[in-house]
Design an enzyme around this catalytic site. Structure first.
Site, mmCIF file in Angstrom:
data_model
loop_
_atom_site.group_PDB
_atom_site.id
_atom_site.type_symbol
_atom_site.label_atom_id
_atom_site.label_comp_id
_atom_site.label_asym_id
_atom_site.label_seq_id
_atom_site.Cartn_x
_atom_site.Cartn_y
_atom_site.Cartn_z
ATOM 1 N N TYR A 57 0.858 -1.194 0.000
ATOM 2 C CA TYR A 57 0.000 0.000 0.000
ATOM 3 C C TYR A 57 0.888 1.237 0.000
ATOM 4 C CZ TYR A 57 -3.763 -3.254 1.328
ATOM 5 O OH TYR A 57 -4.652 -4.298 1.382
ATOM 6 N N HIS A 124 -0.165 -11.994 0.706
ATOM 7 C CA HIS A 124 -1.167 -11.147 0.036
ATOM 8 C C HIS A 124 -1.863 -11.868 -1.119
ATOM 9 C CE1 HIS A 124 -1.913 -6.540 -0.362
ATOM 10 N NE2 HIS A 124 -3.016 -7.207 -0.609
ATOM 11 N N SER A 203 -12.866 -5.063 1.272
ATOM 12 C CA SER A 203 -13.873 -4.314 0.502
ATOM 13 C C SER A 203 -15.285 -4.712 0.948
ATOM 14 C CB SER A 203 -13.680 -4.520 -1.007
ATOM 15 O OG SER A 203 -12.379 -4.123 -1.413
ATOM 16 N N PRO A 204 -15.563 -4.691 2.254
ATOM 17 C CA PRO A 204 -16.856 -5.177 2.758
ATOM 18 C C PRO A 204 -18.028 -4.279 2.381
ATOM 19 C CG PRO A 204 -15.625 -4.131 4.528
ATOM 20 C CD PRO A 204 -14.694 -4.200 3.347
ATOM 21 N N LEU A 205 -17.708 -3.043 1.980
ATOM 22 C CA LEU A 205 -18.778 -2.133 1.535
ATOM 23 C C LEU A 205 -18.864 -2.140 0.014
ATOM 24 C CD1 LEU A 205 -17.856 0.774 3.981
ATOM 25 C CD2 LEU A 205 -19.843 -0.750 4.151
ATOM 26 N N GLY A 206 -18.272 -3.159 -0.609
ATOM 27 C CA GLY A 206 -18.290 -3.214 -2.079
ATOM 28 C C GLY A 206 -17.558 -2.027 -2.673
ATOM 29 N N PHE A 209 -19.669 0.943 -2.797
ATOM 30 C CA PHE A 209 -20.940 0.878 -3.516
ATOM 31 C C PHE A 209 -22.139 0.853 -2.560
ATOM 32 C CE2 PHE A 209 -24.470 -1.596 -5.283
ATOM 33 C CZ PHE A 209 -24.815 -0.762 -6.337
ATOM 34 N N PHE A 210 -22.036 0.033 -1.500
ATOM 35 C CA PHE A 210 -23.202 -0.135 -0.626
ATOM 36 C C PHE A 210 -23.379 1.019 0.367
ATOM 37 C CE2 PHE A 210 -22.731 -4.437 -2.279
ATOM 38 C CZ PHE A 210 -24.029 -4.626 -2.728
HETATM 39 N N1 LIG Z 1 -6.196 -8.405 0.750
HETATM 40 C C1 LIG Z 1 -6.424 -7.673 -0.312
HETATM 41 O O1 LIG Z 1 -6.033 -8.006 -1.421
HETATM 42 C C2 LIG Z 1 -7.176 -6.374 -0.176
HETATM 43 C C3 LIG Z 1 -7.725 -5.740 -1.306
HETATM 44 C C4 LIG Z 1 -8.441 -4.555 -1.124
HETATM 45 C C5 LIG Z 1 -8.587 -4.022 0.148
HETATM 46 N N2 LIG Z 1 -8.032 -4.642 1.230
HETATM 47 C C6 LIG Z 1 -8.194 -4.116 2.606
HETATM 48 O O2 LIG Z 1 -9.582 -3.951 2.881
HETATM 49 C C7 LIG Z 1 -9.835 -2.624 3.320
HETATM 50 C C8 LIG Z 1 -11.232 -2.190 2.917
HETATM 51 O O3 LIG Z 1 -11.466 -2.348 1.532
HETATM 52 P P1 LIG Z 1 -11.709 -1.131 0.541
HETATM 53 O O4 LIG Z 1 -11.209 0.125 1.158
HETATM 54 O O5 LIG Z 1 -11.195 -1.534 -0.778
HETATM 55 O O6 LIG Z 1 -13.288 -1.098 0.358
HETATM 56 P P2 LIG Z 1 -14.565 -0.759 1.266
HETATM 57 O O7 LIG Z 1 -14.185 -0.767 2.699
HETATM 58 O O8 LIG Z 1 -15.618 -1.656 0.798
HETATM 59 O O9 LIG Z 1 -14.953 0.719 0.794
HETATM 60 C C9 LIG Z 1 -14.125 1.821 0.953
HETATM 61 C C10 LIG Z 1 -14.813 3.031 0.332
HETATM 62 O O10 LIG Z 1 -16.023 3.304 1.035
HETATM 63 C C11 LIG Z 1 -16.024 4.639 1.539
HETATM 64 N N3 LIG Z 1 -16.718 4.569 2.845
HETATM 65 C C12 LIG Z 1 -16.345 3.856 3.939
HETATM 66 N N4 LIG Z 1 -17.284 3.947 4.915
HETATM 67 C C13 LIG Z 1 -18.260 4.746 4.413
HETATM 68 C C14 LIG Z 1 -19.518 5.206 4.924
HETATM 69 N N5 LIG Z 1 -19.941 4.855 6.121
HETATM 70 N N6 LIG Z 1 -20.258 6.018 4.124
HETATM 71 C C15 LIG Z 1 -19.854 6.384 2.888
HETATM 72 N N7 LIG Z 1 -18.685 5.961 2.349
HETATM 73 C C16 LIG Z 1 -17.894 5.153 3.108
HETATM 74 C C17 LIG Z 1 -14.565 5.048 1.593
HETATM 75 O O11 LIG Z 1 -14.426 6.434 1.387
HETATM 76 P P3 LIG Z 1 -13.682 7.409 2.441
HETATM 77 O O12 LIG Z 1 -12.336 6.835 2.696
HETATM 78 O O13 LIG Z 1 -13.622 8.676 1.708
HETATM 79 O O14 LIG Z 1 -14.554 7.416 3.640
HETATM 80 C C18 LIG Z 1 -13.998 4.300 0.386
HETATM 81 O O15 LIG Z 1 -14.272 5.030 -0.781
HETATM 82 C C19 LIG Z 1 -8.703 -1.807 2.673
HETATM 83 O O16 LIG Z 1 -8.482 -0.598 3.341
HETATM 84 C C20 LIG Z 1 -7.533 -2.751 2.793
HETATM 85 O O17 LIG Z 1 -6.941 -2.654 4.092
HETATM 86 C C21 LIG Z 1 -7.346 -5.811 1.079
#
Ligand SMILES: NC(=O)c1ccc[n+]([C@@H]2O[C@H](COP(=O)([O-])OP(=O)(O)OC[C@H]3O[C@@H](n4cnc5c(N)ncnc54)[C@H](OP(=O)(O)O)[C@@H]3O)[C@@H](O)[C@H]2O)c1
Length: 328
Positions: A57, A124, A203-206, A209-210
């Site tokens: 990252y 990873h 990416s639990p919030l898609g 998206f969600f």
């Molecule tokens: N192992 C792997 O290969 C892998 C791959 C991807 C991700 N990850 C890990 O998983 C974590 C989470 O995944 P992700 O960040 O890809 O996706 P996510 O948690 O599904 O979504 C993140 C997005 O949602 C927004 N968000 C979060 N909470 C919100 C809320 N309550 N209301 C409105 N918008 C909200 C964030 O924006 P803001 O930041 O602007 O709030 C960001 O744009 C990453 O940080 C990383 O540590 C691991």
């Protein structure tokens, strides 16, 4: 916030925090570096004890950021990081989980994080060129040396998980899992339940998206990962709004937000699941952690379980390059 266990003994808050977005993938941060450190500390002050980062990252700068943030509060945080990429001039050039590389990354991550031991060290991505037994054996040696406390895998299949676990106990598997990405349900989740391994949906919030904040026609900032994800292409995004509408309907009934319902659904799927939503904003940390208090009924759970089958998802979860990276 209540806690959950990953594996037999790694206790973490039921919802963690993904730090990746503070250094890549979601466009410019809403504040400067000090603000992001403030957000990470705010999260810990508000009950989050599980922070997710990775060597790649940034690369590197996310671990440094997390390290600086947790320095004064180290004893209150379980920090997870990841190895397994060949990074050349700041770019990922395929996988590398050779034992000597795992050892190099462990030493470098320890320094960047400023910790004596990495609480959870994930591979990873599975490396097709290195037997998983060698990876598990190497992490096992790092555990024996006190540099690492727990072993994890990311996006590994059930067979790989079993082989790794037979050599050295796997504490957690981290893979993409959310209302519209259900792949782990077929084989991975039953395997984890059988073996007593925790599951950490990324990416639990898609990818936002969600949350309802990604609306059709909204332009993506340069470098935003969603610009490369087929599900967010305008036509697919428009079709996928039907999924969001159903989640919003449940949320309205429960007096919650759609993001909270997406997280509460994950928590409701199994007690060994700990989602790590990513955010760079204090108010969203409050919103996301409060998902632990949203009570979904059995009917809500059944409706949400059936969402993908009844509505369907338009577009893949990764573009072509990303699919190759996850071995799809
Ligand atoms: N192992 C792997 O290969 C892998 C791959 C991807 C991700 N990850 C890990 O998983 C974590 C989470 O995944 P992700 O960040 O890809 O996706 P996510 O948690 O599904 O979504 C993140 C997005 O949602 C927004 N968000 C979060 N909470 C919100 C809320 N309550 N209301 C409105 N918008 C909200 C964030 O924006 P803001 O930041 O602007 O709030 C960001 O744009 C990453 O940080 C990383 O540590 C691991």
């Amino acid at each position: 916030m209540h806690t959950r266990k990953l594996g037999p003994d790694l206790e973490v808050s039921a919802i963690g925090l993904g730090a990746m977005g503070m250094s890549m993938s979601y466009g410019p941060n809403p504040g400067d570096r000090d603000d992001m450190i403030g957000v990470l500390r705010y999260a810990v002050d508000h009950g989050i004890t599980f922070i997710d980062t990775a060597e790649v990252y940034g690369p590197y700068v996310n671990e440094e950021l997390v390290g600086e943030a947790i320095a004064p509060i180290r004893d209150r945080v379980v920090v997870a990081t990841k190895f397994g990429w060949n990074i050349v001039d700041g770019r990922m050039q395929g996988t590398d989980s050779r034992p000597e590389q795992i050892r190099r990354v462990a030493d470098a991550s320890l320094k960047r994080l400023g910790v004596d031991a990495i609480d959870l060290f994930y591979q990873h991505r599975v490396d097709p060129n290195v037997p998983i037994e060698d990876v598990a054996g190497t992490v096992g040696e790092l555990v024996a040396e006190g540099k690492v406390k727990h072993f994890g895998l990311s996006e590994a299949g059930a067979g790989t998980i079993r082989r790794a676990h037979a050599v050295f106990p796997v504490t957690a598997v981290q893979s993409e899992y959310s209302l519209w990405t259900r792949d782990p349900e077929a084989e991975v989740l039953p395997t984890l339940e059988e073996l007593g391994i925790g599951f950490v949906p990324f990416s639990p919030l898609g990818k936002g998206f969600f949350t309802g904040t990604v609306t059709p026609g909204r332009p993506f900032a340069p470098g935003e990962v969603r610009a490369t994800v087929p599900r967010f292409e305008p036509e697919n995004l428009a079709a996928n709004q039907a999924l969001l509408d159903r989640v919003t309907a449940v949320a309205t009934e429960r007096g919650a937000s759609s993001a909270q319902v997406a997280l509460a659904w994950l928590l409701g799927r199994a007690p060994f699941i700990v989602p790590i939503p990513g955010t760079r904003r204090r108010e969203r940390i409050d919103e996301n952690t409060a998902a632990t208090t949203v009570a979904l009924s059995a009917d809500d759970m059944a409706d949400l379980d059936a969402l993908v089958d009844t509505v369907g998802v338009a577009g893949n979860r990764y573009g072509e390059a990303g699919m190759k990276m996850v071995g799809l």
